[in-house]
Design a protein around this motif. Structure first.
Motif, PDB file in Angstrom:
ATOM      1  N   HIS A   8       0.868  -1.171   0.000  1.00 37.87           N
ATOM      2  CA  HIS A   8       0.000   0.000   0.000  1.00 37.87           C
ATOM      3  C   HIS A   8       0.907   1.223   0.000  1.00 37.87           C
ATOM      4  O   HIS A   8       1.493   1.578   1.021  1.00 37.87           O
ATOM      5  N   MET A  11       0.051   4.284   2.454  1.00 37.08           N
ATOM      6  CA  MET A  11       0.362   4.086   3.869  1.00 37.08           C
ATOM      7  C   MET A  11       1.819   3.682   4.073  1.00 37.08           C
ATOM      8  O   MET A  11       2.271   3.549   5.199  1.00 37.08           O
ATOM      9  N   LYS A  12       2.550   3.459   2.959  1.00 37.47           N
ATOM     10  CA  LYS A  12       3.942   3.028   3.009  1.00 37.47           C
ATOM     11  C   LYS A  12       4.087   1.766   3.867  1.00 37.47           C
ATOM     12  O   LYS A  12       4.923   1.700   4.764  1.00 37.47           O
ATOM     13  N   GLU A  13       3.214   0.801   3.589  1.00 38.81           N
ATOM     14  CA  GLU A  13       3.210  -0.458   4.316  1.00 38.81           C
ATOM     15  C   GLU A  13       3.086  -1.611   3.336  1.00 38.81           C
ATOM     16  O   GLU A  13       2.630  -1.437   2.215  1.00 38.81           O
ATOM     17  N   TYR A  21      -5.135  -5.017   0.641  1.00 37.58           N
ATOM     18  CA  TYR A  21      -5.520  -3.863   1.432  1.00 37.58           C
ATOM     19  C   TYR A  21      -6.974  -3.445   1.224  1.00 37.58           C
ATOM     20  O   TYR A  21      -7.602  -2.977   2.141  1.00 37.58           O
ATOM     21  N   GLY A  33      -6.755   0.758   7.579  1.00 35.46           N
ATOM     22  CA  GLY A  33      -5.534   1.295   8.139  1.00 35.46           C
ATOM     23  C   GLY A  33      -5.620   2.672   8.747  1.00 35.46           C
ATOM     24  O   GLY A  33      -4.622   3.211   9.174  1.00 35.46           O
ATOM     25  N   ARG A  34      -6.775   3.282   8.771  1.00 33.22           N
ATOM     26  CA  ARG A  34      -6.882   4.635   9.306  1.00 33.22           C
ATOM     27  C   ARG A  34      -6.892   4.594  10.819  1.00 33.22           C
ATOM     28  O   ARG A  34      -7.531   3.769  11.434  1.00 33.22           O
ATOM     29  N   THR A  35      -6.171   5.525  11.416  1.00 33.33           N
ATOM     30  CA  THR A  35      -6.105   5.629  12.863  1.00 33.33           C
ATOM     31  C   THR A  35      -6.643   6.974  13.302  1.00 33.33           C
ATOM     32  O   THR A  35      -7.010   7.799  12.479  1.00 33.33           O
ATOM     33  N   SER A  38      -5.494  10.217  11.582  1.00 34.02           N
ATOM     34  CA  SER A  38      -5.607  10.258  10.137  1.00 34.02           C
ATOM     35  C   SER A  38      -5.938  11.658   9.653  1.00 34.02           C
ATOM     36  O   SER A  38      -6.222  12.555  10.423  1.00 34.02           O
ATOM     37  N   ARG A  98       2.545  12.071  11.071  1.00 30.60           N
ATOM     38  CA  ARG A  98       1.873  10.784  10.854  1.00 30.60           C
ATOM     39  C   ARG A  98       0.873  10.471  11.957  1.00 30.60           C
ATOM     40  O   ARG A  98      -0.131   9.822  11.715  1.00 30.60           O
TER      41      ARG A  98
END
Length: 130
Positions: A8, A11-13, A21, A33-35, A38, A98
Motif C-alpha cells: 500500500h 500508507m507506506k506499508e 488492502y 488502516g486509518r487511525t 488520520s 503521521r
C-alpha cells in the motif's frame, strides 16, 4: 504464482498475510488502516510521552502548531516549515505529522520512536553503485 504480498503505497506499508488492502476495514468507517491521527482529523495534540515545555505554555505551542497546520492546508509550505523550525529551535518541540502529535524532545512512545528511526534511516540511506 501469487505470493500473497501486498503493498500500500499511500500508507507506506506492506503485508504478507494474503489479504489485499482493499478487502478489510478498520470498522470505524475511516477505511483500511486509518487511525485516530488520520487526515480526517487534522488537529494536533501533545504526546502523552512528552516532557513539559520550558519557557512557554502548552497553549502557546498548540497555537503555533495550529497555525503551522493552517499554512500547510493553504499549501504555504515555506511558512509552515519556518514555524516548525522555530518550534524546534526555541522549545525543542518536534512534530510528527503521521500521528498528529507534538513532543518536547521528540518522545512519542517506544513504538513510534522506533518507527521514526526506521523511517529516518530509510529516508537518509545512500545509493549503492552497481
Amino acid at each position: 504464482m501469487p505470493s500473497g504480498v501486498f503493498v500500500h503505497d499511500g500508507m507506506k506499508e506492506w503485508r504478507a498475510d494474503g489479504i489485499p488492502y482493499g478487502s478489510f476495514d478498520s470498522g470505524d468507517g475511516r477505511g483500511p488502516g486509518r487511525t485516530s491521527g488520520s487526515r480526517s482529523d487534522p488537529s494536533y495534540s501533545k504526546s502523552s510521552h512528552s516532557v513539559d515545555v520550558v519557557g512557554a505554555e502548552d497553549s502557546e505551542i498548540d497555537a503555533l502548531v495550529a497555525e503551522r497546520l493552517q499554512h500547510k492546508m493553504m499549501r504555504s509550505f515555506d511558512k509552515a516549515d519556518a514555524i516548525r523550525e522555530d518550534l524546534r529551535s526555541r522549545f525543542n518541540v518536534l512534530i510528527d505529522d503521521r500521528i498528529n502529535e507534538w513532543s518536547v524532545g521528540g518522545d512519542f512512545g517506544e513504538e513510534h520512536n522506533q518507527q521514526r528511526q526506521v523511517a529516518d534511516a530509510f529516508a537518509n540511506r545512500g545509493y549503492i553503485k552497481s
